[in-house]
Design a protein around this motif. Structure first.
Motif, PDB file in Angstrom:
ATOM      1  N   ILE A 104      42.152  35.209  40.605  1.00 46.07           N
ATOM      2  CA  ILE A 104      43.169  34.539  41.405  1.00 46.07           C
ATOM      3  C   ILE A 104      44.483  34.538  40.619  1.00 46.07           C
ATOM      4  CG2 ILE A 104      41.590  33.088  42.735  1.00 46.07           C
ATOM      5  CD1 ILE A 104      42.236  30.762  40.894  1.00 46.07           C
ATOM      6  N   ILE A 105      45.579  34.657  41.357  1.00 44.31           N
ATOM      7  CA  ILE A 105      46.921  34.594  40.779  1.00 44.31           C
ATOM      8  C   ILE A 105      47.677  33.489  41.500  1.00 44.31           C
ATOM      9  CG2 ILE A 105      49.105  35.799  40.452  1.00 44.31           C
ATOM     10  CD1 ILE A 105      47.509  38.438  40.417  1.00 44.31           C
ATOM     11  N   LEU A 166      38.328  33.278  32.621  1.00 46.65           N
ATOM     12  CA  LEU A 166      39.403  33.142  31.633  1.00 46.65           C
ATOM     13  C   LEU A 166      40.668  32.755  32.380  1.00 46.65           C
ATOM     14  CD1 LEU A 166      40.543  33.528  28.737  1.00 46.65           C
ATOM     15  CD2 LEU A 166      41.035  35.909  29.383  1.00 46.65           C
ATOM     16  N   ILE A 167      41.267  31.636  31.991  1.00 47.21           N
ATOM     17  CA  ILE A 167      42.515  31.179  32.608  1.00 47.21           C
ATOM     18  C   ILE A 167      43.668  31.519  31.672  1.00 47.21           C
ATOM     19  CG2 ILE A 167      43.802  29.207  33.508  1.00 47.21           C
ATOM     20  CD1 ILE A 167      41.121  27.817  34.008  1.00 47.21           C
ATOM     21  N   ILE A 198      39.434  36.251  36.232  1.00 50.30           N
ATOM     22  CA  ILE A 198      40.620  35.762  35.531  1.00 50.30           C
ATOM     23  C   ILE A 198      41.417  34.907  36.513  1.00 50.30           C
ATOM     24  CG2 ILE A 198      42.718  36.409  34.269  1.00 50.30           C
ATOM     25  CD1 ILE A 198      41.430  39.193  33.854  1.00 50.30           C
ATOM     26  N   ALA A 199      41.941  33.806  36.037  1.00 51.98           N
ATOM     27  CA  ALA A 199      42.872  32.994  36.824  1.00 51.98           C
ATOM     28  C   ALA A 199      44.203  32.976  36.081  1.00 51.98           C
ATOM     29  CB  ALA A 199      42.348  31.575  37.014  1.00 51.98           C
ATOM     30  N   ILE A 200      45.254  33.360  36.766  1.00 48.10           N
ATOM     31  CA  ILE A 200      46.574  33.496  36.146  1.00 48.10           C
ATOM     32  C   ILE A 200      47.562  32.559  36.824  1.00 48.10           C
ATOM     33  CG2 ILE A 200      48.577  35.056  36.063  1.00 48.10           C
ATOM     34  CD1 ILE A 200      46.732  37.268  35.233  1.00 48.10           C
TER      35      ILE A 200
END
Length: 254
Positions: A104-105, A166-167, A198-200
């Motif tokens: 997610i972004i 992983l954020i 991954i969360a950005i």
């Protein structure tokens, strides 16, 4: 307390079931009152132990995540910013993207609650049994750079690839140096290849990230992997931070 309690306590500790001791008296009272049969009594004691272990394990996962603050989606005030895509965020809270190895972004202006929502997603993932790590992007890049200096890069990289989620907070704040771009490529490409999410959070929209990379080939390869496996959430609206300021105390004088 019964006369059998001391040896029973020793036995439970030997079996690493000492958590049962915390609810044993209450369960005995229920059984003696006729509310529980023998098998029900044993089953409930086992359930108590399982619950205790799950709570302990969750506490450990929360500590390992290293969140800036322990936030939850339940505590996020969507009414403070009606422009936020509340329905999309709540749909992502089902964590189907995490199960699918997608990312997610969260992007938008400063202070709209991107980091709160990202950490809240991490909290939900931990509740579901996942391993989560939270990092400022600058800090994870500094850590990987240190691995080049002391020849532990592969070990450090593996540590950042391993967690289920992983954020990366404050992504694309400034231009990346060539070594930073290379390290990000290694990190993100390995996580995507292994199906790890991954969360950005970022202030810039994903299409504005490309010029921040010195090598357009690396930028295209890295961002193609990342963006095409991500759910993009545009967070628009006023700053959420004023809602979190400590309330002023009013004192009166007589």
């Amino acid at each position: 307390m019964t006369i059998l309690r001391p040896p029973l306590a020793d036995s439970l500790r030997a079996l690493k079931l000492s958590g049962m001791l915390e609810t044993l008296d209450a369960r005995l009272a229920q059984a003696q009152g006729g509310d529980l049969g023998y098998l029900e009594f044993l089953q409930i004691l086992c359930d108590d132990e399982i619950t205790r272990r799950e709570q302990v394990a969750m506490g450990r996962r929360l500590r390992r995540a290293r969140f800036d603050t322990e936030t939850t989606l339940e505590a996020f005030d969507f009414s403070a910013s009606p422009k936020l895509p509340a329905a999309q965020i709540r749909d992502l809270a089902a964590l189907r993207w995490l199960q699918a190895g997608e990312s997610i972004i969260l992007y938008g202006a400063v202070g709209v609650g991107k980091t709160h929502v990202a950490q809240a997603m991490g909290h939900l993932a931990i509740r579901a049994g996942a391993e989560v790590r939270f990092h400022k992007t600058s800090r994870i890049l500094a850590d990987l750079a240190g691995g080049h200096a002391d020849h532990t890069f592969d070990k450090r990289l593996a540590g950042h690839v391993k967690p289920d989620l992983l954020i990366l907070d404050d992504f694309a704040m400034r231009e990346f140096t060539p070594p930073q771009a290379d390290d990000l490529y290694e990190l993100i490409s390995q996580r995507v290849a292994e199906g790890r999410s991954i969360a950005i959070t970022a202030n810039r929209a994903p299409q504005d990230w490309y010029p921040l990379f010195p090598n357009p080939v690396i930028a295209e390869s890295l961002l193609d992997r990342l963006i095409n496996t991500s759910h993009q959430v545009f967070m628009n609206g006023p700053s959420y931070r004023p809602n979190k300021r400590p309330k002023a105390t009013v004192t009166t004088t007589k």
